[in-house]
Design a protein around this motif. Sequence first.
Motif, PDB file in Angstrom:
ATOM      1  N   LEU A   1       0.818  -1.617   0.180  1.00 59.92           N
ATOM      2  CA  LEU A   1       0.032  -0.204  -0.483  1.00 59.92           C
ATOM      3  C   LEU A   1       0.540   0.964   0.373  1.00 59.92           C
ATOM      4  O   LEU A   1       0.238   2.252   0.262  1.00 59.92           O
ATOM      5  CB  LEU A   1      -0.614  -0.116   1.230  1.00 59.92           C
ATOM      6  N   GLY A   2       2.222   1.346   0.142  1.00 58.49           N
ATOM      7  CA  GLY A   2       3.445   2.186   0.392  1.00 58.49           C
ATOM      8  C   GLY A   2       3.739   2.696   1.702  1.00 58.49           C
ATOM      9  O   GLY A   2       2.966   1.525   2.372  1.00 58.49           O
ATOM     10  N   GLU A   3       4.047   3.731   1.994  1.00 56.08           N
ATOM     11  CA  GLU A   3       5.089   3.520   2.801  1.00 56.08           C
ATOM     12  C   GLU A   3       4.178   4.177   4.446  1.00 56.08           C
ATOM     13  O   GLU A   3       2.667   4.725   3.897  1.00 56.08           O
ATOM     14  CB  GLU A   3       6.126   5.537   2.565  1.00 56.08           C
ATOM     15  N   ALA A   4       4.753   3.954   5.291  1.00 51.63           N
ATOM     16  CA  ALA A   4       3.926   4.101   6.532  1.00 51.63           C
ATOM     17  C   ALA A   4       3.708   5.661   6.370  1.00 51.63           C
ATOM     18  O   ALA A   4       4.349   6.726   6.228  1.00 51.63           O
ATOM     19  CB  ALA A   4       4.486   3.526   7.789  1.00 51.63           C
ATOM     20  N   SER A   5       2.257   5.645   7.613  1.00 52.56           N
ATOM     21  CA  SER A   5       1.981   6.950   8.083  1.00 52.56           C
ATOM     22  C   SER A   5       1.659   6.755   9.619  1.00 52.56           C
ATOM     23  O   SER A   5       1.733   4.883  10.577  1.00 52.56           O
ATOM     24  CB  SER A   5       0.790   7.432   7.218  1.00 52.56           C
ATOM     25  N   MET A   6       1.767   7.693  10.507  1.00 53.10           N
ATOM     26  CA  MET A   6       1.844   7.392  11.862  1.00 53.10           C
ATOM     27  C   MET A   6       0.173   6.593  11.977  1.00 53.10           C
ATOM     28  O   MET A   6       0.071   5.562  12.965  1.00 53.10           O
ATOM     29  CB  MET A   6       1.893   8.808  13.020  1.00 53.10           C
TER      30      MET A   6
ATOM     31  N   ALA B   1      -7.551   6.034   7.327  1.00 51.67           N
ATOM     32  CA  ALA B   1      -6.329   6.732   6.827  1.00 51.67           C
ATOM     33  C   ALA B   1      -5.854   5.522   5.706  1.00 51.67           C
ATOM     34  O   ALA B   1      -5.135   5.669   4.863  1.00 51.67           O
ATOM     35  CB  ALA B   1      -5.185   6.443   8.357  1.00 51.67           C
ATOM     36  N   LEU B   2      -6.183   3.684   6.498  1.00 49.89           N
ATOM     37  CA  LEU B   2      -5.494   2.613   5.405  1.00 49.89           C
ATOM     38  C   LEU B   2      -6.750   2.873   4.365  1.00 49.89           C
ATOM     39  O   LEU B   2      -5.669   1.736   3.039  1.00 49.89           O
ATOM     40  CB  LEU B   2      -5.243   1.989   6.287  1.00 49.89           C
ATOM     41  N   VAL B   3      -8.205   2.352   4.758  1.00 52.07           N
ATOM     42  CA  VAL B   3      -8.266   1.603   3.043  1.00 52.07           C
ATOM     43  C   VAL B   3      -8.723   3.268   2.193  1.00 52.07           C
ATOM     44  O   VAL B   3      -9.358   2.860   0.856  1.00 52.07           O
ATOM     45  CB  VAL B   3      -9.311   1.970   3.808  1.00 52.07           C
ATOM     46  N   ASP B   4      -7.915   4.325   2.331  1.00 50.86           N
ATOM     47  CA  ASP B   4      -8.006   5.618   1.551  1.00 50.86           C
ATOM     48  C   ASP B   4      -6.841   5.948   1.364  1.00 50.86           C
ATOM     49  O   ASP B   4      -6.553   6.887   0.562  1.00 50.86           O
ATOM     50  CB  ASP B   4      -8.656   7.101   1.789  1.00 50.86           C
ATOM     51  N   ARG B   5      -6.009   4.659   1.054  1.00 49.75           N
ATOM     52  CA  ARG B   5      -4.773   4.323   0.396  1.00 49.75           C
ATOM     53  C   ARG B   5      -4.891   4.526  -1.779  1.00 49.75           C
ATOM     54  O   ARG B   5      -6.054   3.531  -1.317  1.00 49.75           O
ATOM     55  CB  ARG B   5      -3.831   3.521   0.231  1.00 49.75           C
ATOM     56  N   PRO B   6      -4.149   4.606  -2.195  1.00 50.46           N
ATOM     57  CA  PRO B   6      -4.849   5.030  -3.864  1.00 50.46           C
ATOM     58  C   PRO B   6      -4.595   3.407  -3.968  1.00 50.46           C
ATOM     59  O   PRO B   6      -5.129   3.076  -5.099  1.00 50.46           O
ATOM     60  CB  PRO B   6      -3.739   6.145  -4.326  1.00 50.46           C
ATOM     61  N   TRP B   7      -3.616   2.425  -3.375  1.00 51.86           N
ATOM     62  CA  TRP B   7      -4.160   1.094  -3.965  1.00 51.86           C
ATOM     63  C   TRP B   7      -5.477   0.559  -4.120  1.00 51.86           C
ATOM     64  O   TRP B   7      -5.527  -0.101  -5.580  1.00 51.86           O
ATOM     65  CB  TRP B   7      -3.221   0.219  -3.109  1.00 51.86           C
TER      66      TRP B   7
ATOM     67  N   TRP C   1      -2.319 -10.673   1.567  1.00 54.04           N
ATOM     68  CA  TRP C   1      -1.168  -9.720   3.296  1.00 54.04           C
ATOM     69  C   TRP C   1      -1.075  -7.812   2.650  1.00 54.04           C
ATOM     70  O   TRP C   1      -0.701  -7.999   1.963  1.00 54.04           O
ATOM     71  CB  TRP C   1      -0.424 -10.227   3.496  1.00 54.04           C
ATOM     72  N   ILE C   2      -2.041  -7.290   3.881  1.00 55.00           N
ATOM     73  CA  ILE C   2      -1.533  -6.150   3.460  1.00 55.00           C
ATOM     74  C   ILE C   2      -0.175  -5.356   4.196  1.00 55.00           C
ATOM     75  O   ILE C   2       0.646  -5.721   4.971  1.00 55.00           O
ATOM     76  CB  ILE C   2      -3.337  -5.401   4.270  1.00 55.00           C
ATOM     77  N   GLN C   3       1.039  -4.926   3.289  1.00 57.67           N
ATOM     78  CA  GLN C   3       1.670  -3.982   3.725  1.00 57.67           C
ATOM     79  C   GLN C   3       1.873  -2.659   3.519  1.00 57.67           C
ATOM     80  O   GLN C   3       1.593  -2.368   2.966  1.00 57.67           O
ATOM     81  CB  GLN C   3       3.205  -5.065   3.516  1.00 57.67           C
ATOM     82  N   CYS C   4       2.062  -1.897   4.844  1.00 58.40           N
ATOM     83  CA  CYS C   4       2.305  -0.573   4.887  1.00 58.40           C
ATOM     84  C   CYS C   4       3.461  -0.085   5.413  1.00 58.40           C
ATOM     85  O   CYS C   4       3.682  -0.743   6.558  1.00 58.40           O
ATOM     86  CB  CYS C   4       1.061   0.261   5.474  1.00 58.40           C
ATOM     87  N   GLY C   5       4.192  -0.205   4.578  1.00 56.75           N
ATOM     88  CA  GLY C   5       5.564   0.567   5.531  1.00 56.75           C
ATOM     89  C   GLY C   5       6.721  -1.019   5.773  1.00 56.75           C
ATOM     90  O   GLY C   5       6.395  -2.069   5.581  1.00 56.75           O
ATOM     91  N   LYS C   6       7.451  -1.513   7.311  1.00 57.01           N
ATOM     92  CA  LYS C   6       7.335  -2.275   7.426  1.00 57.01           C
ATOM     93  C   LYS C   6       6.683  -3.534   8.376  1.00 57.01           C
ATOM     94  O   LYS C   6       6.828  -4.473   8.581  1.00 57.01           O
ATOM     95  CB  LYS C   6       8.499  -1.528   8.360  1.00 57.01           C
ATOM     96  N   ILE C   7       4.918  -3.016   8.318  1.00 49.23           N
ATOM     97  CA  ILE C   7       4.655  -4.156   8.722  1.00 49.23           C
ATOM     98  C   ILE C   7       3.103  -4.572   7.919  1.00 49.23           C
ATOM     99  O   ILE C   7       2.985  -3.689   6.603  1.00 49.23           O
ATOM    100  CB  ILE C   7       3.821  -2.976  10.112  1.00 49.23           C
ATOM    101  N   ARG C   8       3.613  -6.097   8.122  1.00 51.99           N
ATOM    102  CA  ARG C   8       2.119  -6.907   7.181  1.00 51.99           C
ATOM    103  C   ARG C   8       1.505  -7.181   7.800  1.00 51.99           C
ATOM    104  O   ARG C   8       1.765  -8.148   8.923  1.00 51.99           O
ATOM    105  CB  ARG C   8       3.629  -7.214   6.581  1.00 51.99           C
ATOM    106  N   VAL C   9      -0.025  -7.810   7.941  1.00 51.63           N
ATOM    107  CA  VAL C   9      -0.758  -8.391   8.289  1.00 51.63           C
ATOM    108  C   VAL C   9      -1.567  -8.881   7.498  1.00 51.63           C
ATOM    109  O   VAL C   9      -1.844  -8.010   5.664  1.00 51.63           O
ATOM    110  CB  VAL C   9      -1.307  -6.980   9.429  1.00 51.63           C
TER     111      VAL C   9
END
Length: 268
Positions: free
Chosen positions: A28-33, A101-107, A124-132
């Motif tokens: 999904l791209g780089e992470a945000s807080m 913030a997650l579901v509004d990603r352009p992906w 699996w969804i990955q945003c930044g370094k976290i994957r679930v």
Amino acid sequence: QKDDQEKSIQVAQMGEVYRAARHTILWLGEASMQTDEMLSFIREAKKQVQAWRELGSLEASKKSTEWEAAEAEMSESKDEKMPDGEVEEFEDGLDIDCVKALVDRPWFTRVWIYQELILSTDPWIQCGKIRVRWEEVSKIITYYNEFVPGKRNPGEPCKRFLAMQKARKDFHARTPQMNRSSVLLQTLAARRGLGVFDPRDMIFAHLGIMENSYLDAALDEWELLSADYGKSCSTLYFNVAKYLSERIGIFELLSHVETASYCDQRYP
């Protein structure tokens, strides 16, 4: 890619690639807080659930009768709404803005990702370094939509996510008896208006989803819709409209037409 013939061959194979993959990473791209908070919350919640299951297994070896009774009670109440106190505790653990913030990603608005999600066995969804896992994210978003007071209008991004999850579940539960024309029309209606540079990709990007449904046409008729970048856009959409109207009916097909300004024309 400039070689249309090679591109056509590769696009036709994409469905098989996703079906064969054991795991698929949806970047999904780089992470945000906020996305970090959302995905970290899900990961920690999963660890707690696992710990509870392990504890339950340990207790079951000592008190099998009591555990079976408790499990039966939980099973009976699993569809009931969570008590208000627990809802408040859950809400305090994760801000709804983190979900958005997650579901509004352009992906989520890109055409090519739909086939990837639907066909994958274990996305699996990955945003930044976290994957679930996708399924774990889906549980949280479904919960917020259905049970958290005041959150029943999740906005378009959440609605789009839930529609994608429903399509994924329907696909994996689908029997081959479902007509290919119906699946094609449902898919195009669900994804209309989303990001695509080449209008032909709105068709080509979804053909893999049709392959486990009943072919309600002669093979040569279906092949008129196959991935071939040598076809003009007008020829492809003429063939799609002809294929659908002859099987679903012209009035059902026309019921999906929407009014659009000249500057907002979209395919299909």
